[in-house]
Design a protein around this motif. Sequence first.
Motif, PDB file in Angstrom:
ATOM      1  N   TRP A  70       4.070 -22.593  -2.497  1.00 39.75           N
ATOM      2  CA  TRP A  70       5.267 -22.296  -1.705  1.00 39.75           C
ATOM      3  C   TRP A  70       6.508 -22.276  -2.575  1.00 39.75           C
ATOM      4  O   TRP A  70       7.450 -21.510  -2.315  1.00 39.75           O
ATOM      5  CB  TRP A  70       5.411 -23.295  -0.569  1.00 39.75           C
ATOM      6  N   ALA A  71       6.540 -23.102  -3.623  1.00 35.41           N
ATOM      7  CA  ALA A  71       7.674 -23.061  -4.549  1.00 35.41           C
ATOM      8  C   ALA A  71       7.726 -21.710  -5.262  1.00 35.41           C
ATOM      9  O   ALA A  71       8.804 -21.118  -5.434  1.00 35.41           O
ATOM     10  CB  ALA A  71       7.573 -24.197  -5.559  1.00 35.41           C
ATOM     11  N   HIS A  72       6.561 -21.199  -5.677  1.00 31.23           N
ATOM     12  CA  HIS A  72       6.531 -19.885  -6.331  1.00 31.23           C
ATOM     13  C   HIS A  72       6.923 -18.795  -5.353  1.00 31.23           C
ATOM     14  O   HIS A  72       7.655 -17.853  -5.712  1.00 31.23           O
ATOM     15  CB  HIS A  72       5.150 -19.608  -6.913  1.00 31.23           C
ATOM     16  N   ALA A  73       6.453 -18.896  -4.112  1.00 30.49           N
ATOM     17  CA  ALA A  73       6.812 -17.892  -3.103  1.00 30.49           C
ATOM     18  C   ALA A  73       8.323 -17.882  -2.874  1.00 30.49           C
ATOM     19  O   ALA A  73       8.941 -16.811  -2.752  1.00 30.49           O
ATOM     20  CB  ALA A  73       6.076 -18.174  -1.798  1.00 30.49           C
ATOM     21  N   ALA A  74       8.923 -19.068  -2.810  1.00 30.07           N
ATOM     22  CA  ALA A  74      10.375 -19.149  -2.620  1.00 30.07           C
ATOM     23  C   ALA A  74      11.107 -18.532  -3.804  1.00 30.07           C
ATOM     24  O   ALA A  74      12.118 -17.829  -3.634  1.00 30.07           O
ATOM     25  CB  ALA A  74      10.799 -20.604  -2.432  1.00 30.07           C
ATOM     26  N   THR A  75      10.606 -18.784  -5.020  1.00 30.65           N
ATOM     27  CA  THR A  75      11.234 -18.213  -6.211  1.00 30.65           C
ATOM     28  C   THR A  75      11.087 -16.696  -6.225  1.00 30.65           C
ATOM     29  O   THR A  75      12.049 -15.965  -6.515  1.00 30.65           O
ATOM     30  CB  THR A  75      10.610 -18.810  -7.483  1.00 30.65           C
ATOM     31  N   PHE A  76       9.880 -16.208  -5.915  1.00 32.21           N
ATOM     32  CA  PHE A  76       9.653 -14.762  -5.898  1.00 32.21           C
ATOM     33  C   PHE A  76      10.580 -14.081  -4.904  1.00 32.21           C
ATOM     34  O   PHE A  76      11.293 -13.125  -5.241  1.00 32.21           O
ATOM     35  CB  PHE A  76       8.194 -14.461  -5.555  1.00 32.21           C
ATOM     36  N   TRP A  77      10.577 -14.556  -3.669  1.00 31.29           N
ATOM     37  CA  TRP A  77      11.412 -13.930  -2.657  1.00 31.29           C
ATOM     38  C   TRP A  77      12.890 -14.157  -2.929  1.00 31.29           C
ATOM     39  O   TRP A  77      13.730 -13.325  -2.580  1.00 31.29           O
ATOM     40  CB  TRP A  77      11.020 -14.428  -1.265  1.00 31.29           C
ATOM     41  N   GLY A  78      13.184 -15.296  -3.585  1.00 29.73           N
ATOM     42  CA  GLY A  78      14.562 -15.522  -3.986  1.00 29.73           C
ATOM     43  C   GLY A  78      15.057 -14.434  -4.925  1.00 29.73           C
ATOM     44  O   GLY A  78      16.146 -13.883  -4.752  1.00 29.73           O
ATOM     45  N   PHE A  79      14.236 -14.078  -5.904  1.00 34.47           N
ATOM     46  CA  PHE A  79      14.660 -13.046  -6.845  1.00 34.47           C
ATOM     47  C   PHE A  79      14.662 -11.663  -6.206  1.00 34.47           C
ATOM     48  O   PHE A  79      15.462 -10.803  -6.590  1.00 34.47           O
ATOM     49  CB  PHE A  79      13.787 -13.087  -8.098  1.00 34.47           C
ATOM     50  N   VAL A  80      13.795 -11.423  -5.230  1.00 34.22           N
ATOM     51  CA  VAL A  80      13.849 -10.145  -4.508  1.00 34.22           C
ATOM     52  C   VAL A  80      15.182 -10.015  -3.786  1.00 34.22           C
ATOM     53  O   VAL A  80      15.880  -8.992  -3.870  1.00 34.22           O
ATOM     54  CB  VAL A  80      12.673 -10.033  -3.519  1.00 34.22           C
ATOM     55  N   VAL A  81      15.570 -11.071  -3.066  1.00 29.55           N
ATOM     56  CA  VAL A  81      16.836 -11.049  -2.326  1.00 29.55           C
ATOM     57  C   VAL A  81      18.020 -11.017  -3.292  1.00 29.55           C
ATOM     58  O   VAL A  81      19.013 -10.303  -3.070  1.00 29.55           O
ATOM     59  CB  VAL A  81      16.930 -12.273  -1.392  1.00 29.55           C
ATOM     60  N   LEU A  82      17.908 -11.770  -4.377  1.00 34.67           N
ATOM     61  CA  LEU A  82      19.024 -11.863  -5.318  1.00 34.67           C
ATOM     62  C   LEU A  82      19.191 -10.609  -6.172  1.00 34.67           C
ATOM     63  O   LEU A  82      20.142 -10.533  -6.965  1.00 34.67           O
ATOM     64  CB  LEU A  82      18.864 -13.094  -6.202  1.00 34.67           C
ATOM     65  N   LEU A  83      18.303  -9.622  -6.027  1.00 36.00           N
ATOM     66  CA  LEU A  83      18.566  -8.328  -6.656  1.00 36.00           C
ATOM     67  C   LEU A  83      19.877  -7.753  -6.148  1.00 36.00           C
ATOM     68  O   LEU A  83      20.586  -7.042  -6.886  1.00 36.00           O
ATOM     69  CB  LEU A  83      17.414  -7.353  -6.372  1.00 36.00           C
ATOM     70  N   ALA A  84      20.200  -8.086  -4.887  1.00 41.22           N
ATOM     71  CA  ALA A  84      21.482  -7.628  -4.336  1.00 41.22           C
ATOM     72  C   ALA A  84      22.649  -8.226  -5.107  1.00 41.22           C
ATOM     73  O   ALA A  84      23.679  -7.566  -5.328  1.00 41.22           O
ATOM     74  CB  ALA A  84      21.574  -8.000  -2.859  1.00 41.22           C
TER      75      ALA A  84
END
Length: 682
Positions: A70-84
């Motif tokens: 879940w920590a990796h999932a949060a990091t992955f999706w964090g970077f997807v969102v933070l592309l903005a």
Amino acid sequence: MRLVIGLVFTAVGLAVAGWRLSWLARRVLTGGSPAERLGDARVSAVKGVRGVLSEVFGQRRLVRWRWPGWAHAATFWGFVVLLATIAETYGDLVDPRFGLGHWAGLGFLEDVFSVAVLASLVVFTVIRYRHTPRRMGRWSRFYRSHTGTAWAILAMIFAVVATLLVYRGAQMNTGHFPYRPYRWSFASWLVARALPAGQVNEALETIFVLAQIAVIMGFAVLLAFSKHLHIVAAPVNVFFARSPDGLGPLMPVVSGDHVVDFADPRDDDRFGLGTVDDLTWKGRLDLLSCTECGRCQSQCPAWNTEKPLNPKLIITDLRDALLAKRADGEPRPLVGSGGPGVIDPEALWACTNCGACVHECPVDIEHLDHITGMRRHQVLVESNFPAEATTMLRNLEERGNPWGMPSAARLAWTDGLPVEVRVATPSRPLDDVDYLWWVGCAGAFDDRAKRATRALAELLTRAGVRFAVLGTTETCSGDPARRLGNEFLFQTLARHNIETLDAVAPPSILTGCPHCFNTLAREYPQLGGRYRVVHHSQLLAELLASGRLNPARPLGDRVTYHDPCFLGRHNKIYRQPRHLLDLLGDCRVEMPRHGERSFCCGAGGARMWLEERVGRRINHTRIDEALALQPDVVATACPYCTIMLGDAVRDRSADGVAVRDIAELLRSALDPQGNGKGAADA
């Protein structure tokens, strides 16, 4: 000025990272075509998209491990969102008030995932500290991983988020932040409250906007030169993964751009993996995709019993060889002791083909393809393999079975059997049967496995199932030869069997051996043999559910079920054997490692015929896990597992514990006078 500085940072970072990535792409694309890429491109594309959605965006395998997943999932999706926010950063170079609109919800979402990434970094730090190789040695899943680079990556991720929040906080203090009200972007707002007021925020905004770009470019360069290349390589690798139902068959031998036909090989065909130059482009992509997470080694039965095989290190050592500079222009041999070879032969031959590494890998690396490829080269080209395998291979060549028994003995298990066993041959096929029963070599020749064979014959007869066997015309399916690496012998046996089966034309094939089941159902289609194959656990569960078999009494034993690797992970048959045991009324208890994470018995990968000289015995480790539950019976659905676990029970002097096939247990339950534990002839 800051626009110029930001563009310089970007140009330098992209140039360095781009040069490295282009060099890596050339190293990958010079590989030959993998066998699985030679099929229907449209089907492969659909499967690839599904795989990326499931494994990359859904993080399906990663979240099996709760905290790191879940920590990796949060990091992955964090970077997807933070592309903005990266787009906002470059926009800020031109216009400090730049934003992707002015919706406060976007600012809130960006801050939520910024905090989620920071929380994940805490989890990763704790995990890496608790599992440090310095303290745990080989038992750390980060053993011989690039831990220094991993810590640098964590620091870079922290720097990305930290510079982001500081420059956003400074934007709020200067009035440049585009998303209002500011409090919706709660993390940035808290940072703004902590920053000093006044003109200093103009300077802080400029400094941290440029720092954000510098960190992002530095991250890109570090990514291209480190194991975090998986951020780029893994999605591509997942897209091109085979993604079979279960682990799927071993792939045929590929040389250049074609599958080798051992009935008529070309003069320039290369057999297996001798050097990294023999790797296909998919095999090379596998190597670059490794995250060094150590999930594969944590589940490997060889590594967990102190053997030199570590599936993670197989991949990383091959990767290092692929990327190494060649002083004399010649690549190192992949297998060899000491300096010349990349992989230690002891590690290569320790593999049981259980598939735990492949099943566990979150980026779809096919460890078994690499191990089998190296084995094929050692057997077919170098003639360099464990000496004890010579007897098994000779028996297969001369007698058609690894036991070396005469074919006339294939029906010896029927002696004294109270039911009729019909025999079908190519010259006398039987039209009035439901199943052609592929008995298998173990079921025909090994005394312990023959108990299950006899029990199954009685069960089929009692249920009114019409069946026949091949008898003396049956030969080994070829599984031991193929798993050892002798593809030529496998194809010789397989083609003979396919010719026999096509002449008999069975409506369905029944077998009690998961290795035969996997070979007949999953691997014979590569040579044109396509049949409906059923494992006896599936059929017996169906006969019980339909009422064609009715237990006369509950056995009343405390039973734990061992999942055979080639039935479970390889073919995803977990439910039926357990359903059968539950219908027998036994008290069933599960071992800690069961189902898709079951621990191997040690017999697969042709290990049944090889000596186990290093470390603890795999079957001992497995039976210790079972004995800790204090069972009366260790049940299984594989003759190899029955043999290996039976040996372990004997070695442990656990006289009160029986190892039985589920067919034996069901046969005992049908007998009102049975004595439980699947009596030897019951």
